[in-house]
Motif scaffolding. Structure first.
Motif, mmCIF file in Angstrom:
data_model
loop_
_atom_site.group_PDB
_atom_site.id
_atom_site.type_symbol
_atom_site.label_atom_id
_atom_site.label_comp_id
_atom_site.label_asym_id
_atom_site.label_seq_id
_atom_site.Cartn_x
_atom_site.Cartn_y
_atom_site.Cartn_z
ATOM 1 N N ILE A 1 0.700 -2.530 -6.708
ATOM 2 C CA ILE A 1 0.301 -1.213 -5.868
ATOM 3 C C ILE A 1 -0.795 -1.333 -5.351
ATOM 4 O O ILE A 1 -1.982 -1.324 -6.294
ATOM 5 N N GLU A 2 -0.999 -0.914 -4.197
ATOM 6 C CA GLU A 2 -2.409 -0.555 -3.599
ATOM 7 C C GLU A 2 -2.377 0.804 -3.052
ATOM 8 O O GLU A 2 -1.728 1.005 -2.186
ATOM 9 N N LEU A 3 -3.202 1.803 -3.851
ATOM 10 C CA LEU A 3 -3.144 3.137 -3.473
ATOM 11 C C LEU A 3 -4.037 3.499 -2.472
ATOM 12 O O LEU A 3 -5.233 3.157 -2.481
ATOM 13 N N HIS B 1 6.870 -0.814 -8.591
ATOM 14 C CA HIS B 1 6.736 -1.399 -9.938
ATOM 15 C C HIS B 1 8.008 -1.984 -10.351
ATOM 16 O O HIS B 1 8.009 -3.246 -11.022
ATOM 17 N N SER C 1 0.780 -1.206 0.117
ATOM 18 C CA SER C 1 0.047 0.112 0.057
ATOM 19 C C SER C 1 0.770 1.181 -0.012
ATOM 20 O O SER C 1 1.780 1.244 0.638
ATOM 21 N N VAL C 2 0.388 2.190 -0.423
ATOM 22 C CA VAL C 2 1.203 3.460 -0.691
ATOM 23 C C VAL C 2 0.050 4.526 -0.728
ATOM 24 O O VAL C 2 -0.894 4.634 -1.384
ATOM 25 N N PRO D 1 -0.229 5.129 -11.280
ATOM 26 C CA PRO D 1 0.971 4.648 -11.541
ATOM 27 C C PRO D 1 0.820 3.259 -12.210
ATOM 28 O O PRO D 1 0.073 2.525 -11.918
ATOM 29 N N THR E 1 -0.577 -0.385 -10.667
ATOM 30 C CA THR E 1 -1.419 -0.397 -9.646
ATOM 31 C C THR E 1 -2.617 -1.359 -9.794
ATOM 32 O O THR E 1 -3.084 -1.789 -10.794
ATOM 33 N N TRP F 1 5.070 9.654 -2.600
ATOM 34 C CA TRP F 1 4.375 8.483 -2.919
ATOM 35 C C TRP F 1 4.611 8.076 -4.544
ATOM 36 O O TRP F 1 4.570 6.854 -4.547
ATOM 37 N N SER F 2 4.880 8.806 -5.381
ATOM 38 C CA SER F 2 4.881 8.531 -6.699
ATOM 39 C C SER F 2 6.274 7.811 -6.711
ATOM 40 O O SER F 2 6.439 6.722 -7.649
ATOM 41 N N VAL G 1 -1.497 8.072 -0.861
ATOM 42 C CA VAL G 1 -1.299 9.038 -2.022
ATOM 43 C C VAL G 1 -0.811 10.383 -1.530
ATOM 44 O O VAL G 1 -0.146 11.216 -2.132
ATOM 45 N N CYS H 1 5.936 4.369 -5.519
ATOM 46 C CA CYS H 1 5.184 3.509 -6.385
ATOM 47 C C CYS H 1 6.036 3.000 -7.584
ATOM 48 O O CYS H 1 6.060 1.686 -7.890
#
Length: 242
Positions: free
Chosen positions: A130-132, A124, A108-109, A149, A152, A116-117, A111, A120
């Motif tokens: 990725i779980e936003l 990747h 999980s990230v 991104p 996701t 955060w990006s 947002v 992500c």
């Protein structure tokens, strides 16, 4: 999908059945998997119970849990409260690429957190889904503007404690659903059960566990994660969700 969030950032001693060690998390994972859970969200800890992003501790937790529940999705947290420096946080996450059996399936990230990006992108590159995490309208709008991104899998829309949880859930969904991603809708503490029921009525993914609530809907303390999952599944079945 009903995801089990087994421990979260809750401090030691906040609940007598809070799983902290890899063995405790594995035991709880096995219990909820028997109840039909196919996805887990964990917060790995070190030997003194502090949350960590370092590869060895993450790998130990994930591999022990995976041995107990092969085939169940294992997700972990990457929150800024664990490692505030966004550059170092992304570096640690990038190191998960070489964890083999201890590499999580998803992470999980949040947002609205700085960096955060970049986190992500590191996930990747490491081959981790990725779980936003989106917890308010500003974050939802920022995600809509930036676009999801690469890598996701879903958006986890969390409704924070407070009044009017259903209108706040709907406000988040109105921004997130046009993105075309699966949405996991959940609440926290006093919003956990109302939002779970709303997610069920909308046929959205949701979650339950000691991370989100320590209590049953009537306010009595939950015995453990399995008790929460049992009641959540019953609630969803009564709403016609299988």
């Amino acid at each position: 999908m009903l995801q089990a969030c087994l421990n979260g950032a809750r401090p030691l001693g906040s609940h007598p059945a809070l799983p902290v060690s890899p063995a405790q998390l594995a035991a709880d994972a096995a219990k909820v998997a028997e109840l039909g859970v196919t996805a887990l969200h964990l917060h790995p800890r070190d030997l003194v119970g502090l949350e960590v992003l370092a590869g060895p501790e993450v790998a130990t937790t994930v591999s022990v849990v995976r041995a107990a529940v092969p085939g169940v999705e294992i997700g972990v947290a990457t929150g800024a409260w664990i490692r505030p420096d966004p550059v170092r946080r992304a570096e640690l996450v990038a190191g998960w690429a070489g964890l083999a059996a201890g590499r999580p399936d998803v992470a999980s990230v949040t947002v609205h957190e700085d960096g955060w990006s970049e986190v992500c992108a590191a996930l990747h590159q490491a081959g981790i889904g990725i779980e936003l995490g989106v917890f308010h309208g500003e974050a939802a709008r920022a995600l809509a503007a930036a676009g999801p991104p690469p890598g996701t899998r879903r958006v986890s829309a969390g409704v924070r404690p407070g009044p009017d949880p259903i209108p706040r859930a709907e406000a988040l969904l109105s921004v997130l659903e046009p993105l075309g991603l699966p949405v996991l809708l959940h609440g926290e503490d006093d919003t956990a059960w109302p939002v779970l029921g709303h997610a069920g009525r909308l046929e959205l993914d949701t979650r339950i566990g000691l991370e989100d609530t320590l209590h049953l809907p009537d306010g009595t303390p939950a015995r453990d994660n399995a008790a929460l999952v049992t009641l959540a599944r019953r609630t969803l079945r009564n709403l016609g969700v299988r």
